[in-house]
Design an enzyme around this catalytic site. Structure first.
Site, PDB file in Angstrom:
ATOM      1  N   HIS A 306      -1.748  -1.188  -2.592  1.00  0.00           N
ATOM      2  CA  HIS A 306      -1.252  -2.117  -3.611  1.00  0.00           C
ATOM      3  C   HIS A 306      -2.200  -2.054  -4.793  1.00  0.00           C
ATOM      4  CE1 HIS A 306       0.032  -5.859  -5.556  1.00  0.00           C
ATOM      5  NE2 HIS A 306       1.127  -5.772  -4.831  1.00  0.00           N
ATOM      6  N   ASP A 364       6.234  -4.682   1.043  1.00  0.00           N
ATOM      7  CA  ASP A 364       7.443  -3.869   0.889  1.00  0.00           C
ATOM      8  C   ASP A 364       7.704  -3.002   2.109  1.00  0.00           C
ATOM      9  OD1 ASP A 364       7.855  -4.707  -1.863  1.00  0.00           O
ATOM     10  OD2 ASP A 364       6.092  -3.507  -2.314  1.00  0.00           O
TER      11      ASP A 364
END
Length: 430
Positions: A306, A364
């Protein structure tokens, strides 16, 4: 907020710049008067080292894997609260009392209907229009239907606009989904809670009664909480930038939705799902890990790492648990996508390459599998993200409007084009 100073030396000239400290997190150097003092700007592509605003809403510590809404850890809110409670917290700064929550829930529920003429607005789209295209247009169009809540200088109108968007976003999202699959719109029902109401509007049909599964409703509600806000990300910054010009709130949120549509932002869970489908079975994981490690191979492992989190995404742990709950409730025992996901996660957490580069699974990685199991097509994934993030956008927009130090956004540039030159006629050009 205490203030020290930092000394910057430019061309043998020293200038004192204030250093501001927040309650937690890095301190910032105030360069608002840098140009006046030195004749120079700073250069920061992507604004990754620039604090564009002062905020009290959300805090992220990417190194430690911490996400706080108004000081509350995300895992506690997702585990013990519901989405509307989180909405209240983000908007007003404190968790509601029982009476405040009942009043807030009531007000949101009574705003879920949209103007009936919006039905005709939807018919202007092609039948195969992407739901996100419909969302950008329909949310922006709300300003044409609700003139009584577009005056941003009026606190009451700002409150009404905020309630309307939180309440109507599920209705518009469900309408966008129904329109894309050719089914009639389903109107909201006031006796249902926020997320159950949304599921019914998406999956009910007039031909038969629809009963909301409480496990799925709770899981989706948790997903909404996890996505409600994420500090000054691309779409939130877009909302703030649009709002800094004095644009009406519906236009600002539509701008945020447009930014969220980008695959590098809101489309990441869809990309992660497609990657798991491409891998197919657990025995092919080593092949794809080798491809990911090969600098000459264009393949990328989606759902890992991320931009902010350099540790395990705190939302991913909650999402992993939620995924198992949904698949167990639906009787999906041997889901090949989940098998690949779990195996890939275990390898990634032990593999030196992943550990060294801190490529931990993010939210995700699991959310795409969960939404697919619930029956949502991949084209709706970003719409659901927008639905959840609306409250964060509104909270950030409201904070910006009420900030007396806020000015219209105007980033600077490092110009590398031609110097001044004189115009010559066509006949004179060689």
């Amino acid at each position: 907020m205490s203030s020290n100073t930092s000394t910057l030396t430019v061309d043998n000239k020293s200038v004192e710049l204030p250093v501001k400290e927040g309650t937690i997190g890095p301190s910032v150097i105030d360069i608002s008067k840098l140009y006046a003092q030195t004749g120079m700007f700073t250069y920061d592509p992507g604004f990754t080292s620039t604090a564009a605003t002062e905020s009290k809403i959300t805090y992220i510590d990417g190194d430690k894997g911490i996400l706080l809404y108004r000081g509350y850890p995300i895992d506690q809110l997702a585990e013990h609260g519901d989405f509307l409670e989180t909405c209240y917290l983000l908007l007003y700064g404190e968790l509601p009392t029982a009476a405040q929550k009942a009043d807030f829930d009531y007000r949101v529920t009574r705003h879920t209907m949209v103007h009936d003429q919006m039905n005709r607005f939807f018919t202007g789209f092609r039948r195969d229009a992407h739901p996100m295209a419909i969302m950008v247009a329909s949310v922006g169009a709300l300003s044409a239907f609700y003139h009584d809540s577009t005056d941003i200088s009026d606190p009451h109108q700002r409150m009404i606009a905020s309630m309307r968007m939180i309440a109507k976003m599920p209705t518009l999202a469900a309408m966008a989904y129904k329109y894309s699959i050719g089914q009639p719109f389903v109107y909201p029902q006031n006796e249902l809670d926020y997320t159950s109401n949304f599921l019914r509007m998406c999956f009910a049909v007039p031909a038969e009664e629809y009963k909301v599964n409480p496990v799925l409703s709770r899981a989706l509600d948790r997903i909404f909480i996890l996505h409600a806000d994420h500090e000054q990300n691309a779409s939130t910054s877009t909302v703030r930038l649009a709002g800094s010009s004095g644009a009406n709130p519906f236009a600002c949120i539509a701008a945020g939705i447009a930014c969220l549509w980008g695959p590098a932002h809101g489309g990441a869970n869809e990309a992660a799902l497609k990657m798991l489908e491409e891998i197919g079975t657990p025995d092919r994981i080593p092949e794809y890990i080798a491809k990911a490690k090969d600098k000459n191979d264009p393949f990328r492992l989606m759902g890992f790492g991320h931009r902010v989190y350099k540790n395990y995404d705190p939302r991913a742990r909650i999402m992993q648990k939620t995924t198992h709950e949904v698949l167990n409730e639906l009787g999906i025992k041997d889901d090949p996508l989940l098998d690949v996901a779990v195996e890939l996660e275990q390898i990634a957490l032990k593999d030196e390459y992943f550990i060294e580069k801190k490529l931990y699974p993010n939210i995700d990685f699991y959310s795409g599998i969960t939404l697919k199991a619930m029956g949502f097509p991949t084209s709706m994934f970003t719409v659901l993200f927008a639905l959840a993030r609306t409250v964060g956008w509104i909270a950030q927009w409201s904070e910006m409007i009420e900030d007396p130090s806020q000015r219209i956004g105007r980033p600077r540039q490092l110009y590398t084009g031609e110097r001044e030159r004189d115009y010559v006629t066509v006949a004179q050009r060689g």
